[in-house]
Design an enzyme around this catalytic site. Structure first.
Site, PDB file in Angstrom:
ATOM      1  N   HIS A 117      16.966  16.747   1.772  1.00 31.71           N
ATOM      2  CA  HIS A 117      16.988  18.566   0.966  1.00 31.71           C
ATOM      3  C   HIS A 117      16.639  17.571  -0.366  1.00 31.71           C
ATOM      4  O   HIS A 117      15.755  18.466  -1.577  1.00 31.71           O
ATOM      5  CB  HIS A 117      17.629  19.517   0.839  1.00 31.71           C
ATOM      6  CG  HIS A 117      17.651  20.331   0.507  1.00 31.71           C
ATOM      7  ND1 HIS A 117      16.770  21.771   0.493  1.00 31.71           N
ATOM      8  CD2 HIS A 117      17.635  21.064  -0.933  1.00 31.71           C
ATOM      9  CE1 HIS A 117      16.849  22.600  -0.588  1.00 31.71           C
ATOM     10  NE2 HIS A 117      17.463  22.763  -1.408  1.00 31.71           N
ATOM     11  N   GLU A 118      17.510  17.438  -0.728  1.00 36.60           N
ATOM     12  CA  GLU A 118      17.912  17.030  -2.698  1.00 36.60           C
ATOM     13  C   GLU A 118      16.788  15.784  -3.562  1.00 36.60           C
ATOM     14  O   GLU A 118      16.659  15.753  -3.969  1.00 36.60           O
ATOM     15  CB  GLU A 118      19.625  16.445  -2.873  1.00 36.60           C
ATOM     16  CG  GLU A 118      20.394  17.803  -2.671  1.00 36.60           C
ATOM     17  CD  GLU A 118      20.064  18.907  -3.485  1.00 36.60           C
ATOM     18  OE1 GLU A 118      19.740  19.390  -3.976  1.00 36.60           O
ATOM     19  OE2 GLU A 118      20.772  19.966  -2.532  1.00 36.60           O
TER      20      GLU A 118
ATOM     21  N   HIS B 196      13.702  17.740  -3.891  1.00 31.34           N
ATOM     22  CA  HIS B 196      14.606  17.750  -5.490  1.00 31.34           C
ATOM     23  C   HIS B 196      13.104  17.094  -6.148  1.00 31.34           C
ATOM     24  O   HIS B 196      12.719  17.231  -7.222  1.00 31.34           O
ATOM     25  CB  HIS B 196      15.865  18.425  -5.649  1.00 31.34           C
ATOM     26  CG  HIS B 196      15.867  19.807  -5.345  1.00 31.34           C
ATOM     27  ND1 HIS B 196      15.514  21.069  -5.676  1.00 31.34           N
ATOM     28  CD2 HIS B 196      16.218  20.506  -4.723  1.00 31.34           C
ATOM     29  CE1 HIS B 196      16.332  22.307  -5.498  1.00 31.34           C
ATOM     30  NE2 HIS B 196      16.821  21.618  -4.433  1.00 31.34           N
TER      31      HIS B 196
ATOM     32  N   GLU C 128      13.533  26.594  -3.397  1.00 31.49           N
ATOM     33  CA  GLU C 128      15.006  25.879  -2.191  1.00 31.49           C
ATOM     34  C   GLU C 128      13.484  26.482  -1.090  1.00 31.49           C
ATOM     35  O   GLU C 128      14.076  25.159  -0.154  1.00 31.49           O
ATOM     36  CB  GLU C 128      15.293  26.795  -1.967  1.00 31.49           C
ATOM     37  CG  GLU C 128      16.526  27.052  -3.322  1.00 31.49           C
ATOM     38  CD  GLU C 128      17.254  25.179  -3.264  1.00 31.49           C
ATOM     39  OE1 GLU C 128      18.002  24.932  -2.939  1.00 31.49           O
ATOM     40  OE2 GLU C 128      17.353  24.557  -4.667  1.00 31.49           O
TER      41      GLU C 128
END
Length: 253
Positions: free
Chosen positions: A69-70, A73, A100
């Site tokens: 997930h990061e 980003h 998100e």
């Protein structure tokens, strides 16, 4: 976001936690990884210091999904066109929510290869069993499997991951995460309670896979007819469910 995620994953030597950091984008930008206690937070990306932080106290499968997930980003921030489109279309809290959501989509795209997704869908269709198989074979969380499925399924299908919440006798089976095929206008809100007589509740109590005509239990109390496929994960703590709203399937029951 899926295209960015799949392109990143294609250059990785493997999909374990260490290998996820080996992508050219992260290596070229000097992004590093650190584990530390973070309380209730799973992780974060600090673009100024180029560091991804992961909660050292989280479960290994959660750490792996959080890392993906990061990384998403980082991928999003590196794509000026996507970032510009997001800021042109959304603002404030809605912008943060969309970012998100896209990073969850990216995480699923990194961790679940196309070949695995195609095999699972061919065997089980967009069902509760399909989510459980993705969790087991890709070693991802239930929400990651759900996000990945909702990106590729068609038809009139809702998906949900359900688990008990609360303590003692007050524990209530509720929706923890949900998603839907692109053409479905209805959705299940996280926190929606599951009635005692619903197949999802029965599957949790008995540990049995269930496929039956039933309904979508909306928070408002409305009961929309649906063909429900439910698959308990065997731990007694989580159930995967799909709701097919197609009138043709309901009529053939």
């Amino acid at each position: 976001m899926r295209v960015l995620a799949r392109a990143y994953a294609a250059g990785l030597p493997a999909l374990d936690t260490h290998s996820l950091m080996e992508g050219q984008l992260l290596q070229g930008a000097g992004v590093r990884l650190e584990f530390m206690p973070m309380g209730e937070r799973d992780g974060a990306y600090d673009p100024e210091n180029k560091v991804i932080l992961i909660n050292s106290q989280a479960r290994p499968e959660r750490q792996r999904f959080t890392l993906a997930h990061e990384i998403s980003h980082v991928l999003l921030l590196s794509d000026d066109d996507l970032l510009s489109d997001l800021h042109d279309t959304y603002e404030g809290e809605r912008l943060e929510t969309m970012i998100e959501t896209l990073c969850n989509v990216g995480a699923a795209g990194i961790l679940i290869p196309d070949a695995l997704m195609n095999d699972v869908l061919e065997r089980y269709g967009p069902s509760g069993r399909a989510m459980a198989e993705l969790v087991r074979r890709a070693d991802v969380s239930g929400s990651a499997a759900l996000y990945a499925l909702t990106e590729v399924i068609g038809g009139q299908v809702l998906l949900a991951v359900c688990a008990p919440s609360g303590r003692g006798e007050a524990r209530q089976l509720t929706v923890r995460a949900s998603g839907k095929a692109a053409g479905v206008k209805y959705s299940l809100s996280p926190g929606t309670p599951i009635p005692d007589e619903h197949p999802i509740q029965i599957a949790l109590e008995t540990g049995l896979e269930i496929s039956a005509r039933s309904y979508v239990p909306f928070r408002s109390g409305r009961k929309m007819p649906a063909w429900v496929d439910v698959y308990p994960d065997g731990s007694g703590r989580r159930v995967f469910a799909s709701f097919d709203l197609d009138p043709a399937r309901l009529g053939g029951s």
